[in-house]
Motif scaffolding. Structure first.
Motif, PDB file in Angstrom:
ATOM      1  N   GLN A 168       0.844  -1.170   0.000  1.00 34.09           N
ATOM      2  CA  GLN A 168       0.000   0.000   0.000  1.00 34.09           C
ATOM      3  C   GLN A 168       0.886   1.229   0.000  1.00 34.09           C
ATOM      4  OE1 GLN A 168      -1.716  -0.464   4.184  1.00 34.09           O
ATOM      5  NE2 GLN A 168      -0.943   1.631   4.285  1.00 34.09           N
ATOM      6  N   CYS A 169       0.290   2.376  -0.273  1.00 36.24           N
ATOM      7  CA  CYS A 169       1.027   3.628  -0.191  1.00 36.24           C
ATOM      8  C   CYS A 169       1.364   3.909   1.270  1.00 36.24           C
ATOM      9  CB  CYS A 169       0.195   4.767  -0.767  1.00 36.24           C
ATOM     10  SG  CYS A 169       0.983   6.395  -0.644  1.00 36.24           S
ATOM     11  N   SER A 170       2.570   4.405   1.530  1.00 38.12           N
ATOM     12  CA  SER A 170       2.987   4.668   2.908  1.00 38.12           C
ATOM     13  C   SER A 170       2.304   5.893   3.504  1.00 38.12           C
ATOM     14  CB  SER A 170       4.506   4.848   2.965  1.00 38.12           C
ATOM     15  OG  SER A 170       4.929   5.906   2.108  1.00 38.12           O
ATOM     16  N   LYS A 171       1.682   6.775   2.679  1.00 41.63           N
ATOM     17  CA  LYS A 171       1.077   7.990   3.249  1.00 41.63           C
ATOM     18  C   LYS A 171      -0.144   7.708   4.115  1.00 41.63           C
ATOM     19  CE  LYS A 171       2.732  11.472  -0.004  1.00 41.63           C
ATOM     20  NZ  LYS A 171       2.341  12.510  -0.993  1.00 41.63           N
ATOM     21  N   PRO A 172      -1.183   6.957   3.711  1.00 45.93           N
ATOM     22  CA  PRO A 172      -1.497   6.483   2.363  1.00 45.93           C
ATOM     23  C   PRO A 172      -2.342   7.523   1.616  1.00 45.93           C
ATOM     24  CG  PRO A 172      -3.001   5.517   3.919  1.00 45.93           C
ATOM     25  CD  PRO A 172      -2.097   6.432   4.722  1.00 45.93           C
ATOM     26  N   CYS A 173      -2.158   7.584   0.301  1.00 49.84           N
ATOM     27  CA  CYS A 173      -2.868   8.587  -0.494  1.00 49.84           C
ATOM     28  C   CYS A 173      -4.224   8.082  -0.966  1.00 49.84           C
ATOM     29  CB  CYS A 173      -2.016   8.988  -1.699  1.00 49.84           C
ATOM     30  SG  CYS A 173      -1.855   7.700  -2.971  1.00 49.84           S
ATOM     31  N   CYS A 174      -4.452   6.767  -0.885  1.00 46.87           N
ATOM     32  CA  CYS A 174      -5.693   6.190  -1.390  1.00 46.87           C
ATOM     33  C   CYS A 174      -5.958   4.860  -0.710  1.00 46.87           C
ATOM     34  CB  CYS A 174      -5.616   5.990  -2.913  1.00 46.87           C
ATOM     35  SG  CYS A 174      -4.250   4.913  -3.426  1.00 46.87           S
ATOM     36  N   SER A 175      -7.156   4.341  -0.907  1.00 49.04           N
ATOM     37  CA  SER A 175      -7.545   3.065  -0.286  1.00 49.04           C
ATOM     38  C   SER A 175      -7.355   1.912  -1.263  1.00 49.04           C
ATOM     39  CB  SER A 175      -9.000   3.141   0.193  1.00 49.04           C
ATOM     40  OG  SER A 175      -9.154   4.125   1.184  1.00 49.04           O
ATOM     41  N   LYS A 176      -6.164   1.820  -1.822  1.00 46.19           N
ATOM     42  CA  LYS A 176      -5.844   0.759  -2.761  1.00 46.19           C
ATOM     43  C   LYS A 176      -4.669  -0.062  -2.257  1.00 46.19           C
ATOM     44  CE  LYS A 176      -7.313   3.160  -6.998  1.00 46.19           C
ATOM     45  NZ  LYS A 176      -6.878   3.632  -8.346  1.00 46.19           N
ATOM     46  N   THR A 177      -4.599  -1.295  -2.705  1.00 42.80           N
ATOM     47  CA  THR A 177      -3.448  -2.151  -2.435  1.00 42.80           C
ATOM     48  C   THR A 177      -2.992  -2.757  -3.758  1.00 42.80           C
ATOM     49  OG1 THR A 177      -4.875  -4.050  -1.967  1.00 42.80           O
ATOM     50  CG2 THR A 177      -4.167  -2.710  -0.074  1.00 42.80           C
ATOM     51  N   TRP A 178      -1.741  -3.237  -3.764  1.00 45.27           N
ATOM     52  CA  TRP A 178      -1.167  -3.797  -4.979  1.00 45.27           C
ATOM     53  C   TRP A 178      -0.484  -5.134  -4.681  1.00 45.27           C
ATOM     54  CZ3 TRP A 178      -1.363   1.341  -3.895  1.00 45.27           C
ATOM     55  CH2 TRP A 178      -1.898   2.183  -4.876  1.00 45.27           C
ATOM     56  N   ASP A 179      -0.687  -6.104  -5.557  1.00 45.95           N
ATOM     57  CA  ASP A 179       0.002  -7.380  -5.437  1.00 45.95           C
ATOM     58  C   ASP A 179       1.502  -7.168  -5.611  1.00 45.95           C
ATOM     59  OD1 ASP A 179      -2.393  -8.709  -5.132  1.00 45.95           O
ATOM     60  OD2 ASP A 179      -2.577  -9.219  -7.257  1.00 45.95           O
ATOM     61  N   ASN A 180       2.285  -7.896  -4.810  1.00 50.10           N
ATOM     62  CA  ASN A 180       3.730  -7.663  -4.841  1.00 50.10           C
ATOM     63  C   ASN A 180       4.557  -8.870  -5.267  1.00 50.10           C
ATOM     64  OD1 ASN A 180       3.949  -9.401  -2.584  1.00 50.10           O
ATOM     65  ND2 ASN A 180       3.828  -7.706  -1.131  1.00 50.10           N
ATOM     66  N   GLU A 181       3.924  -9.951  -5.698  1.00 58.59           N
ATOM     67  CA  GLU A 181       4.662 -11.190  -5.923  1.00 58.59           C
ATOM     68  C   GLU A 181       5.822 -11.034  -6.903  1.00 58.59           C
ATOM     69  OE1 GLU A 181       4.076 -15.919  -7.039  1.00 58.59           O
ATOM     70  OE2 GLU A 181       2.339 -14.573  -7.058  1.00 58.59           O
ATOM     71  N   ALA A 182       5.574 -10.494  -8.072  1.00 60.06           N
ATOM     72  CA  ALA A 182       6.636 -10.389  -9.074  1.00 60.06           C
ATOM     73  C   ALA A 182       7.787  -9.531  -8.559  1.00 60.06           C
ATOM     74  CB  ALA A 182       6.081  -9.813 -10.370  1.00 60.06           C
ATOM     75  N   ALA A 183       7.461  -8.397  -7.933  1.00 60.83           N
ATOM     76  CA  ALA A 183       8.493  -7.500  -7.420  1.00 60.83           C
ATOM     77  C   ALA A 183       9.282  -8.145  -6.288  1.00 60.83           C
ATOM     78  CB  ALA A 183       7.857  -6.198  -6.949  1.00 60.83           C
ATOM     79  N   VAL A 184       8.599  -8.833  -5.404  1.00 59.28           N
ATOM     80  CA  VAL A 184       9.261  -9.478  -4.263  1.00 59.28           C
ATOM     81  C   VAL A 184      10.195 -10.586  -4.729  1.00 59.28           C
ATOM     82  CG1 VAL A 184       8.843 -11.028  -2.320  1.00 59.28           C
ATOM     83  CG2 VAL A 184       7.592  -8.870  -2.494  1.00 59.28           C
ATOM     84  N   ARG A 185       9.738 -11.384  -5.647  1.00 61.86           N
ATOM     85  CA  ARG A 185      10.590 -12.464  -6.152  1.00 61.86           C
ATOM     86  C   ARG A 185      11.865 -11.897  -6.783  1.00 61.86           C
ATOM     87  NH1 ARG A 185       8.574 -17.607  -6.347  1.00 61.86           N
ATOM     88  NH2 ARG A 185       6.342 -17.872  -5.877  1.00 61.86           N
TER      89      ARG A 185
END
Length: 298
Positions: A146-163
């Motif tokens: 999620q955004c660290s601020k957060p600026c919005c109520s959205k989340t994002w999948d992180n699998e590709a980036a984490v791998r």
């Protein structure tokens, strides 16, 4: 006053297992509440040998006692912060694990109208075949940013980036080019975990919460089994206390608590309850193989 109907006698343990098996089979519905003790029983431990094997470089550098402590450490650079967290996420969310415990649990309740509420964030229920529409992860998900601020109520999948982070990190650090930023405002990303008041409850969170409340309303006065697995005393208001209240208010309900060292319930609901002090995986395996006699019908 709390009631602990625990016993070390084998016949007493067997009777409790049969009680629980019968409670499952005779229930109209099963509500499962799962805490950290369930993950630990499945081998997802955050200290000891597993921690030492997965994070030897961080331990040498900072003398961390466990994964939780390392996660809250104020690293000097975002590259090292994500060096730790990408590895942490990978091993606790995306790496293949032995899911026999969860598969046994699903075998026990899968033919019932069931629902799971959990404070765990490792996603093991869904990865083990539980219906995602019957799951409510109250505290977030290692697989979401999620955004660290957060600026919005959205989340994002992180699998590709984490791998990629986990594969390309060197000297406890990820390449600067891999640092995650919010697609909306450009601020640094952070974990979607309930650590403070910046936690984002996205559309998926609210949908799951609504399904959970609907399940409770539907079975409020039914023959409901409330099965509590590995829930400690850190956040009792999420699972433990509501389960106790639902049991006390419904004379047709049954309550079962399986927890190593922390199996108890209020004295007033003892006749509706069973408390089993033991390893969850071992107990569930025994319950699966047990058979109830007519005299032990709940």
């Amino acid at each position: 006053m709390l009631f602990k109907n625990t016993t070390t006698r084998e016949d007493g343990k067997a009777k409790k297992n049969r009680w629980l098996r019968n409670a499952i089979e005779t229930a109209d519905a099963v509500l499962i509440g799962a805490g950290a003790g369930l993950s630990a029983s499945a081998g997802m431990t955050y200290s000891g040998e597993r921690f030492e094997r997965l994070f030897p470089d961080f331990i040498r550098a900072y003398h961390f006692p466990d994964m939780y402590s390392a996660g809250f450490y104020p690293y000097d650079t975002p590259e090292e912060h994500w060096g730790y967290w990408s590895r942490y996420i990978y091993h606790n969310r995306y790496e293949e694990h032995d899911r026999k415990l969860y598969e046994t649990l699903l075998e026990l309740v899968g033919h019932k109208d069931y629902f799971v509420i959990t404070t765990n964030v490792d996603h093991q229920f869904q990865l083990s075949g539980f219906d995602k529409k019957r799951l409510f992860y109250t505290q977030g998900d290692y697989g979401l940013w999620q955004c660290s601020k957060p600026c919005c109520s959205k989340t994002w999948d992180n699998e590709a980036a984490v791998r990629r982070m986990a594969a390309e990190q060197k000297n406890r650090r990820v390449p600067s080019a891999l640092l995650p930023h919010c697609p909306v405002c450009g601020a640094p990303m952070t974990m979607n975990l309930r650590c403070d008041n910046t936690f984002v409850q996205d559309e998926g969170w609210y949908a799951a919460h609504s399904r959970y409340e609907g399940f409770i309303r539907q079975h409020k006065n039914a023959r409901l089994l409330l099965l509590e697995l590995g829930v400690g005393s850190n956040t009792p208001v999420i699972i433990k206390y509501p389960f106790w209240q639902m049991t006390a208010e419904n004379p047709r309900a049954a309550y079962a608590c399986i927890n190593l060292g922390e199996a108890a319930c209020p004295q007033g609901m003892a006749k509706q309850s069973v408390c089993i002090d033991g390893d969850i995986g071992k107990v569930l395996s025994e319950v699966k193989n047990s058979r109830c006699t007519e005299a032990e019908v709940v």
